[in-house]
Design a protein around this motif. Structure first.
Motif, PDB file in Angstrom:
ATOM      1  N   GLN A  52      52.579  56.566  43.590  1.00 48.14           N
ATOM      2  CA  GLN A  52      52.641  56.138  42.177  1.00 48.14           C
ATOM      3  C   GLN A  52      53.996  55.509  41.849  1.00 48.14           C
ATOM      4  O   GLN A  52      54.076  54.499  41.147  1.00 48.14           O
ATOM      5  CB  GLN A  52      52.376  57.329  41.245  1.00 48.14           C
ATOM      6  N   GLU A  55      54.134  52.098  43.344  1.00 49.39           N
ATOM      7  CA  GLU A  55      53.307  51.145  42.590  1.00 49.39           C
ATOM      8  C   GLU A  55      54.015  50.710  41.302  1.00 49.39           C
ATOM      9  O   GLU A  55      53.968  49.546  40.910  1.00 49.39           O
ATOM     10  CB  GLU A  55      51.961  51.784  42.280  1.00 49.39           C
ATOM     11  N   ARG A  56      54.686  51.669  40.650  1.00 44.69           N
ATOM     12  CA  ARG A  56      55.419  51.310  39.417  1.00 44.69           C
ATOM     13  C   ARG A  56      56.503  50.278  39.719  1.00 44.69           C
ATOM     14  O   ARG A  56      56.698  49.318  38.972  1.00 44.69           O
ATOM     15  CB  ARG A  56      56.069  52.558  38.809  1.00 44.69           C
ATOM     16  N   THR A  59      54.746  46.870  40.555  1.00 47.30           N
ATOM     17  CA  THR A  59      54.021  46.205  39.465  1.00 47.30           C
ATOM     18  C   THR A  59      54.968  45.573  38.459  1.00 47.30           C
ATOM     19  O   THR A  59      54.749  44.453  37.997  1.00 47.30           O
ATOM     20  CB  THR A  59      53.087  47.213  38.755  1.00 47.30           C
ATOM     21  N   ARG A  82      56.415  49.398  30.877  1.00 46.80           N
ATOM     22  CA  ARG A  82      55.438  48.324  31.123  1.00 46.80           C
ATOM     23  C   ARG A  82      55.105  47.653  29.793  1.00 46.80           C
ATOM     24  O   ARG A  82      55.137  48.308  28.748  1.00 46.80           O
ATOM     25  CB  ARG A  82      54.184  48.857  31.806  1.00 46.80           C
ATOM     26  N   GLU A  96      47.471  58.401  30.538  1.00 49.58           N
ATOM     27  CA  GLU A  96      46.866  57.571  31.594  1.00 49.58           C
ATOM     28  C   GLU A  96      46.329  56.268  31.009  1.00 49.58           C
ATOM     29  O   GLU A  96      46.512  55.194  31.588  1.00 49.58           O
ATOM     30  CB  GLU A  96      45.762  58.351  32.292  1.00 49.58           C
ATOM     31  N   ASP A  97      45.666  56.362  29.839  1.00 52.61           N
ATOM     32  CA  ASP A  97      45.196  55.126  29.176  1.00 52.61           C
ATOM     33  C   ASP A  97      46.367  54.149  29.029  1.00 52.61           C
ATOM     34  O   ASP A  97      46.240  52.955  29.294  1.00 52.61           O
ATOM     35  CB  ASP A  97      44.685  55.399  27.746  1.00 52.61           C
ATOM     36  N   THR A  99      48.954  53.825  30.672  1.00 51.72           N
ATOM     37  CA  THR A  99      49.459  53.254  31.930  1.00 51.72           C
ATOM     38  C   THR A  99      48.460  52.265  32.541  1.00 51.72           C
ATOM     39  O   THR A  99      48.815  51.487  33.407  1.00 51.72           O
ATOM     40  CB  THR A  99      49.751  54.340  32.985  1.00 51.72           C
ATOM     41  N   LEU A 100      47.193  52.322  32.111  1.00 50.94           N
ATOM     42  CA  LEU A 100      46.154  51.492  32.736  1.00 50.94           C
ATOM     43  C   LEU A 100      45.761  50.280  31.904  1.00 50.94           C
ATOM     44  O   LEU A 100      45.105  49.369  32.410  1.00 50.94           O
ATOM     45  CB  LEU A 100      44.894  52.341  32.996  1.00 50.94           C
TER      46      LEU A 100
END
Ligand SMILES: CC(C)(COP(=O)(O)OP(=O)(O)OC[C@H]1O[C@@H](n2cnc3c(N)ncnc32)[C@H](O)[C@@H]1OP(=O)(O)O)[C@@H](O)C(=O)NCCC(=O)NCCS
Length: 243
Positions: A52, A55-56, A59, A82, A96-97, A99-100
């Motif tokens: 994770q 990936e951060r 991205t 982000r 989580e929402d 982050t997605l």
């Protein structure tokens, strides 16, 4: 320097708020230190995995920042941000929402995926680093999701109490929750939304609060777009240190 900015530039730059910590962008080489900090400050359920973290960084490499001790080089704090839509907080319910959600091409809003620190000087350095960059990129607001570590105990003492009452409760003008107090003192004072089942956090009964801070000096938005990042840094550093 753009002449319009001269009025913002004091004759002599003051020293930075804290010289003990230096911030820079994170790379894969920092993963072991990041993991170590994660496991010091978060429990096993909460801590990000190496994948994770990687990936951060991959991205949004420009928004993955670490603060390091100026003497030893030890990682003191990390911040992952982000871009999100300006109204993301209406549709996102959980961490989580947040982050997605798709990252829009243009937005004035950033969401803090994670802030983790073992030294307050590190957090100061992280924000000193991010403000000029945010100004240059036209970001105006930063949101962070705060746990409510005093909620469970408060509910035990107030079985009929409502979470909203706790979130807005103050003592001597400051939030009674220690983490809301902490964020409030760092400019994240605007409570935007209270989220149930936001993030696994026992003492918070899994609640979270989305807090917003306006990027300092972003009111002069178009000016920052017109000058180089180096100029934004030079002009804003002494001013931001005063905020
Ligand atoms: C929140 C955090 C980033 C603050 O880091 P910091 O700037 O180095 O500051 P400290 O941890 O020293 O905390 C500063 C003060 O706020 C209080 N505080 C902050 N978070 C708190 C919490 N969860 N519970 C109780 N007190 C808290 C501390 O007690 C401390 O008070 P003191 O100055 O009287 O000792 C760090 O504590 C942390 O990484 N916590 C775990 C992860 C987390 O909750 N991150 C935020 C959500 S994204």
């Amino acid at each position: 320097m753009n002449h319009a900015l001269h009025f913002l530039s004091p004759a002599k730059a003051r020293p930075r708020a804290d010289e003990r910590a230096r911030a820079r962008r994170l790379t894969h080489r920092d993963l072991p230190a990041l993991l170590d900090l994660e496991h010091e400050k978060w429990n096993d359920v909460q801590a990000a995995s190496q994948e994770q973290l990687r990936e951060r960084i991959d991205t949004h490499p420009d928004l993955a920042i670490g603060a390091f001790c100026a003497q030893s080089g030890r990682l003191l704090a990390s911040l992952f941000l982000r871009p999100v839509a300006d109204d993301f907080h209406r549709s996102a319910h959980t961490w989580e929402d947040c982050t997605l959600l798709p990252a829009p091409r243009t937005t004035s809003t950033l969401f803090g995926i994670s802030l983790t620190s073992r030294d307050q000087a590190g957090v100061l350095a992280l924000f000193e680093f991010i403000w000029p960059y945010a100004l240059k990129r036209g970001w105006r607001h930063i949101y962070l999701g705060s746990p409510l570590p005093g909620l469970r105990d408060w509910m035990d003492a107030h079985p009929k109490g409502r979470v909203e009452n706790y979130v807005y409760a103050q003592r001597r003008g400051l939030p009674i929750d220690p983490q809301l107090r902490y964020y409030g003192s760092r400019g994240f004072a605007k409570i935007v939304s209270i989220k149930r089942n936001y993030f696994p956090h026992e003492r918070s009964l899994d609640y979270g609060v989305l807090l917003r801070r306006t990027v300092p000096l972003s009111v002069f938005g178009p000016l920052w777009a017109a000058v180089s990042l180096a100029t934004v840094k030079r002009v804003t550093r002494p001013l931001i240190a005063l905020l």
